[in-house]
Design an enzyme around this catalytic site. Structure first.
Site, PDB file in Angstrom:
ATOM      1  N   ASP A   1       0.720  -1.184   0.068  1.00  0.00           N
ATOM      2  CA  ASP A   1       0.229  -0.111  -0.120  1.00  0.00           C
ATOM      3  C   ASP A   1       0.808   1.208   0.099  1.00  0.00           C
ATOM      4  O   ASP A   1       1.815   1.453   0.923  1.00  0.00           O
ATOM      5  CB  ASP A   1      -0.795   0.222   1.398  1.00  0.00           C
ATOM      6  CG  ASP A   1      -2.003  -1.057   1.019  1.00  0.00           C
ATOM      7  OD1 ASP A   1      -2.250  -1.539  -0.046  1.00  0.00           O
ATOM      8  OD2 ASP A   1      -2.755  -1.055   2.218  1.00  0.00           O
TER       9      ASP A   1
ATOM     10  N   ALA B   1      -4.778 -10.312   2.993  1.00  0.00           N
ATOM     11  CA  ALA B   1      -3.698 -10.131   3.948  1.00  0.00           C
ATOM     12  C   ALA B   1      -4.062  -9.492   5.276  1.00  0.00           C
ATOM     13  O   ALA B   1      -3.792  -9.829   6.202  1.00  0.00           O
ATOM     14  CB  ALA B   1      -2.250  -9.535   3.252  1.00  0.00           C
TER      15      ALA B   1
ATOM     16  N   GLU C   1     -11.096  -9.681  -4.111  1.00  0.00           N
ATOM     17  CA  GLU C   1      -9.905  -9.170  -4.995  1.00  0.00           C
ATOM     18  C   GLU C   1      -9.224 -10.395  -5.608  1.00  0.00           C
ATOM     19  O   GLU C   1      -8.099 -10.340  -6.205  1.00  0.00           O
ATOM     20  CB  GLU C   1      -8.884  -8.271  -4.299  1.00  0.00           C
ATOM     21  CG  GLU C   1      -9.450  -6.826  -4.082  1.00  0.00           C
ATOM     22  CD  GLU C   1      -8.489  -5.797  -3.191  1.00  0.00           C
ATOM     23  OE1 GLU C   1      -8.432  -4.708  -3.330  1.00  0.00           O
ATOM     24  OE2 GLU C   1      -7.711  -6.548  -2.409  1.00  0.00           O
TER      25      GLU C   1
ATOM     26  N   THR D   1     -22.002  -2.940   7.467  1.00  0.00           N
ATOM     27  CA  THR D   1     -21.048  -2.175   8.123  1.00  0.00           C
ATOM     28  C   THR D   1     -21.461  -0.647   7.645  1.00  0.00           C
ATOM     29  O   THR D   1     -21.517  -0.585   6.479  1.00  0.00           O
ATOM     30  CB  THR D   1     -19.757  -2.302   8.080  1.00  0.00           C
ATOM     31  OG1 THR D   1     -19.375  -2.403   6.449  1.00  0.00           O
ATOM     32  CG2 THR D   1     -19.325  -3.632   8.719  1.00  0.00           C
TER      33      THR D   1
ATOM     34  N   ASP E   1     -11.680  -4.460   6.812  1.00  0.00           N
ATOM     35  CA  ASP E   1     -10.816  -5.650   6.890  1.00  0.00           C
ATOM     36  C   ASP E   1     -10.849  -6.177   8.355  1.00  0.00           C
ATOM     37  O   ASP E   1     -10.933  -7.051   8.655  1.00  0.00           O
ATOM     38  CB  ASP E   1      -9.689  -5.349   6.191  1.00  0.00           C
ATOM     39  CG  ASP E   1      -9.777  -5.174   4.712  1.00  0.00           C
ATOM     40  OD1 ASP E   1     -10.605  -5.803   3.843  1.00  0.00           O
ATOM     41  OD2 ASP E   1      -8.854  -4.456   4.108  1.00  0.00           O
TER      42      ASP E   1
ATOM     43  N   SER F   1      -2.503   0.165  11.107  1.00  0.00           N
ATOM     44  CA  SER F   1      -3.620   0.503  12.090  1.00  0.00           C
ATOM     45  C   SER F   1      -4.206  -0.367  12.845  1.00  0.00           C
ATOM     46  O   SER F   1      -5.000  -0.215  13.694  1.00  0.00           O
ATOM     47  CB  SER F   1      -4.441   1.436  11.109  1.00  0.00           C
ATOM     48  OG  SER F   1      -5.521   0.323  10.490  1.00  0.00           O
TER      49      SER F   1
END
Ligand code: RIB
Length: 304
Positions: free
Chosen positions: A20, A48, A146, A226, A258, A297
């Site tokens: 990322d 992941a 994905e 969500t 995620d 995070s």
């Protein structure tokens, strides 16, 4: 919140693994505009990310994914290993560039993502069959969109045959064979994914309920929608429940879906019910939005 686990939950997670490249912009760039802004390089990819979040919450995780043999592929595999994830089923595609995401995060914490699928989109049914034992050893399997529909369907079929709980986070909102929904026990869309799945307008809470009921007719018995800082909506055989949002200062919402999906999977595998799982996952994901990046995070169990 930080309850002791009954036993170590086992999850099989399949999906993308990316690098990322995150840029913190003041506003989404218009054509012709250049902005110099803070930047971070981190590990991501919905699959992941979910594997890492589940491992940080104490699950025993096997991950099925594909990376390239460029600079980033081995670094991703090492990082997964350091998280204690079983990487036996992570393949390296030769001559391929690892999946990459360019993530632009605005001051509000909202993001826009552009990705290169790379080896993620070359996952095959044969890759899945090689991981059959790990699928059947899990309490639940967790998948995203994905990677291609064929291997996803194969994973869900194997899990169904083995009586393993199947969880789909239908992200990102792309076309996929809707027949695979029949193999899903729990579907976890956000509001835009719910709109894409049902073709219905999803703005108000009443819209969310209507669309979730319509999605439930396509097969998954359990649904959690969500809703960002407005919480989540749970729908199952026992009816509908609203889970309140958490009020936090959002720094970066990328990866929050995620984090939420992985936490729900862990909680269910530990034996919590759907409402308790959604409530806990909301708290886990709320912490993730207060920090920058995706995997960087995600909280550990001890942070809750
Ligand atoms: O859900 C966030 C993820 O989407 C990022 O980590 C990025 O890699 C894309 O796959």
């Amino acid at each position: 919140v930080n309850q002791p686990m009954k036993s170590t939950p086992r999850l099989f997670v399949a999906g993308s693994a990316n690098v990322d490249l995150t840029f913190r912009v003041t506003a989404m760039p218009r054509p012709g505009v250049t902005e110099v802004c803070p930047y971070a390089l981190g590990f991501g990819g919905k699959g992941a990310n979910q594997a890492v979040q589940a491992a940080r919450l104490g699950a025993d995780v096997s991950f099925l994914g594909k990376v390239g043999d460029d600079l980033f592929g081995p670094a991703i595999v090492d990082a997964l290993k350091r998280e204690g994830i079983n990487i036996e089923h992570v393949r390296t595609a030769s001559g391929a560039l690892t999946g990459t995401a360019v993530i632009l995060v605005e001051r509000s914490g909202q993001n826009s993502i552009v990705t290169h699928g790379g080896p993620n989109v070359t996952m095959t049914r044969a890759d899945v069959r090689g991981a059959e034992r790990a699928i059947l050893a899990a309490d639940a399997v967790l998948v995203t969109l994905e990677v291609p529909g064929k291997p996803l369907t194969e994973i869900l079929r194997i899990a169904r045959r083995g009586g393993i709980r199947t969880i789909l986070n239908p992200a990102p909102p792309v076309d996929f064979p809707h027949a695979l929904l029949k193999l899903v026990d729990l579907c976890l869309p956000n509001e835009s994914e719910l709109a894409a799945l049902t073709g219905m307008r999803v703005r108000t809470l009443a819209d969310v309920k209507r669309a979730a009921e319509s999605l439930r007719k396509l097969a998954p018995r359990q649904i959690i929608v969500t809703r960002g800082d407005r919480g989540a909506l749970v729908l199952d055989d026992q009816g509908c429940a609203s889970i309140p949002g958490q009020s936090v200062e959002a720094v970066d919402t990328s990866g929050a879906g995620d984090s939420f999906s992985a936490a729900v999977a862990v909680a269910l595998a530990e034996g919590r019910d759907l409402r308790a799982a959604a409530h806990w996952a909301n708290q886990v994901a709320a912490i993730s939005v207060t920090r920058s990046g995706t995997q960087s995070s995600f909280p550990r169990r001890g942070d809750l």
